[in-house]
Each structure stands twice: as structure tokens, then as C-alpha cells.
Design a protein around this motif. Sequence first.
Motif, PDB file in Angstrom:
ATOM      1  N   UNK A   9       0.858  -1.182   0.000  1.00  0.00           N
ATOM      2  CA  UNK A   9       0.000   0.000   0.000  1.00  0.00           C
ATOM      3  C   UNK A   9       0.893   1.230   0.000  1.00  0.00           C
ATOM      4  N   UNK A  10       0.360   2.358  -0.471  1.00  0.00           N
ATOM      5  CA  UNK A  10       1.113   3.617  -0.452  1.00  0.00           C
ATOM      6  C   UNK A  10       1.007   4.201   0.952  1.00  0.00           C
ATOM      7  N   UNK A  11       2.140   4.239   1.645  1.00  0.00           N
ATOM      8  CA  UNK A  11       2.151   4.719   3.024  1.00  0.00           C
ATOM      9  C   UNK A  11       2.336   6.230   3.110  1.00  0.00           C
ATOM     10  N   UNK A  12       2.986   6.818   2.090  1.00  0.00           N
ATOM     11  CA  UNK A  12       3.240   8.265   2.136  1.00  0.00           C
ATOM     12  C   UNK A  12       3.579   8.759   0.735  1.00  0.00           C
ATOM     13  N   UNK A  13       3.354  10.044   0.516  1.00  0.00           N
ATOM     14  CA  UNK A  13       3.677  10.689  -0.757  1.00  0.00           C
ATOM     15  C   UNK A  13       4.308  12.037  -0.451  1.00  0.00           C
ATOM     16  N   UNK A  14       5.361  12.402  -1.188  1.00  0.00           N
ATOM     17  CA  UNK A  14       6.042  13.687  -0.989  1.00  0.00           C
ATOM     18  C   UNK A  14       6.309  14.351  -2.335  1.00  0.00           C
ATOM     19  N   UNK A  15       6.367  15.675  -2.309  1.00  0.00           N
ATOM     20  CA  UNK A  15       6.803  16.470  -3.459  1.00  0.00           C
ATOM     21  C   UNK A  15       8.083  17.180  -3.074  1.00  0.00           C
ATOM     22  N   UNK A  16       9.156  16.974  -3.829  1.00  0.00           N
ATOM     23  CA  UNK A  16      10.442  17.585  -3.538  1.00  0.00           C
ATOM     24  C   UNK A  16      10.966  18.289  -4.780  1.00  0.00           C
ATOM     25  N   UNK A  17      11.942  19.170  -4.576  1.00  0.00           N
ATOM     26  CA  UNK A  17      12.621  19.775  -5.713  1.00  0.00           C
ATOM     27  C   UNK A  17      13.473  18.715  -6.399  1.00  0.00           C
ATOM     28  N   UNK A  18      13.710  18.908  -7.692  1.00  0.00           N
ATOM     29  CA  UNK A  18      14.487  17.933  -8.460  1.00  0.00           C
ATOM     30  C   UNK A  18      15.881  17.724  -7.869  1.00  0.00           C
ATOM     31  N   UNK A  19      16.486  18.790  -7.346  1.00  0.00           N
ATOM     32  CA  UNK A  19      17.861  18.712  -6.852  1.00  0.00           C
ATOM     33  C   UNK A  19      17.951  18.249  -5.399  1.00  0.00           C
ATOM     34  N   UNK A  20      16.825  18.107  -4.742  1.00  0.00           N
ATOM     35  CA  UNK A  20      16.854  17.659  -3.344  1.00  0.00           C
ATOM     36  C   UNK A  20      17.198  16.181  -3.246  1.00  0.00           C
ATOM     37  N   UNK A  21      17.774  15.818  -2.109  1.00  0.00           N
ATOM     38  CA  UNK A  21      18.097  14.411  -1.857  1.00  0.00           C
ATOM     39  C   UNK A  21      16.796  13.631  -1.699  1.00  0.00           C
ATOM     40  N   UNK A  22      16.754  12.459  -2.298  1.00  0.00           N
ATOM     41  CA  UNK A  22      15.561  11.617  -2.222  1.00  0.00           C
ATOM     42  C   UNK A  22      15.310  11.208  -0.775  1.00  0.00           C
TER      43      UNK A  22
END
Length: 250
Positions: free
Chosen positions: A71-84
Motif C-alpha cells: 500500500x502507499x504509506x506516504x507521498x512527498x513532493x520535492x525539488x528535483x535537486x533535493x536528496x531523495x
Amino acid sequence: MISNMSDVSNQLPADPISAVGVVTSLNKAPDDFCVVAQTTDGSDADLWKDALFKSKVNRYLCFTRKPGPDVVADVKLTDIKEVLPEGFTPVLETMDTKETATRKRRLCVKLSPRASAETAVYDIQIIAKSKHHLVNYTCIGEINNMGMWYQIGAVPQHQLCQKTSIPADTDIPTETNTERTTRRPDCEQQSSGSNTKTALDDVPFVISEKFYDNPEKIQQVNLMGITIKSLAEIEEEFYYNFSTEQSIAL
């Protein structure tokens, strides 16, 4: 299936989301996937649309609630250059054309095994920036001047207790004094909760009866044609005094 503002509800759907993706067209989502085509106020929910220049590139969020192992436990939006973020997987390509999924911002998803997950994402909606807030939803972040929100809920656990029984006619090897069976130490720890087994599990190691009362007989055993000899027998058979070498040296 295409989702619009009428699909927003304060009640949790029956099943949590099991996968999230991005598609280039409203009609190209895989089977069982729901496409978020509109924002909650009825605007186009295109994640790529350029406000200044008309673009033929389109990107739409999609997800499925088809039951699976995760199941999908979480979703995030980050900048392209940010660390995963740790434990998250980026959505890099569109599901239908394998093109770049998003620009400037990166959509990241965290999956968890359904059996052990306590909470999961049940719904994802997109709203026009700063228009209003969704009740019982949490803001993930902003993308293309729109807000992405999700709904979190508890994962119901339906676990069936299965009892295994041994048939009465099953031959179970027993340990007796005449067999003098030696078991591996890790075989005695089966109650530790681990179900991992190796090829040698449940294989008894037995000492031959010929060595019980007369262990010195091992000197008379011929193992694959190899006769075990004492030190004195070896010295007597292979003794060499080097007399020839000594005479040459003198």
C-alpha cells in the motif's frame, strides 16, 4: 476512470491506494487506475501546463486501489535537486510513454507491505493554489501552482489464524539412546519465530554403532582406500638415511 471534484468525500474509500503514477493523456491510464483530471474547483489538473506559453505536453496524476501486497504509506513532493527522502521511490517516467513525469518538482512515493502497514494513503486530490483547504486531507506540497493533498487512514487487518496439524499416520523420527542422534543447535530454536530453513534442517547426524564401545577400532578402518597408520609405522615405512647424499658431499 477519470476523477473530478465530485469525487471528494470526507469518508474513506473502501481500499487504500496501492500504486501512484503519471500519464500523458486522460485516456492512457492502465486498467484499474483513476486519473485526477480536474482540481476540486473544476480546473484542469495538468501537472505540466505552462501558464505563459501554450504547450502540447500534458501530465496527469493517476493511482489505483487494486488490492496487492503493498500500500502507499506516504507521498512527498520535492525539488528535483533535493536528496531523495529515505524509503521513498521517485516517479520518474510516465506510465504510458516512458517520458519524464514531472518538471521542477519530483513526486516521491513510499510503499509498505499491506500486512504490516498501520496507515496508508486513501485518496489524492489537486486544488487550485490557496483556494481553500480540504477537510480531513493533508497538503503534500505544490506543483505547477496547484496544491496536492492526500487523505490518510488506518489499514484494516484481516488475518486468518491457520492451525497446522500433523496426520496420525505421519512417521515422525524420534531420538532414542540406541541411535545417539546429534541435532544441530539452530534446529532447537524453531520457536524463535523465524520460518527460514536450510537444506540441512531436520537432517539427523548419527554416529555409527561400530564406534560406540571400541573407539580404538578407528585405526583399522579403511576410508576410501586410505589406511590410517601410527607415527611409528609411517617412520618405519618411509625411513631414509640420506647416506648417498652424504657420501657425495664428502
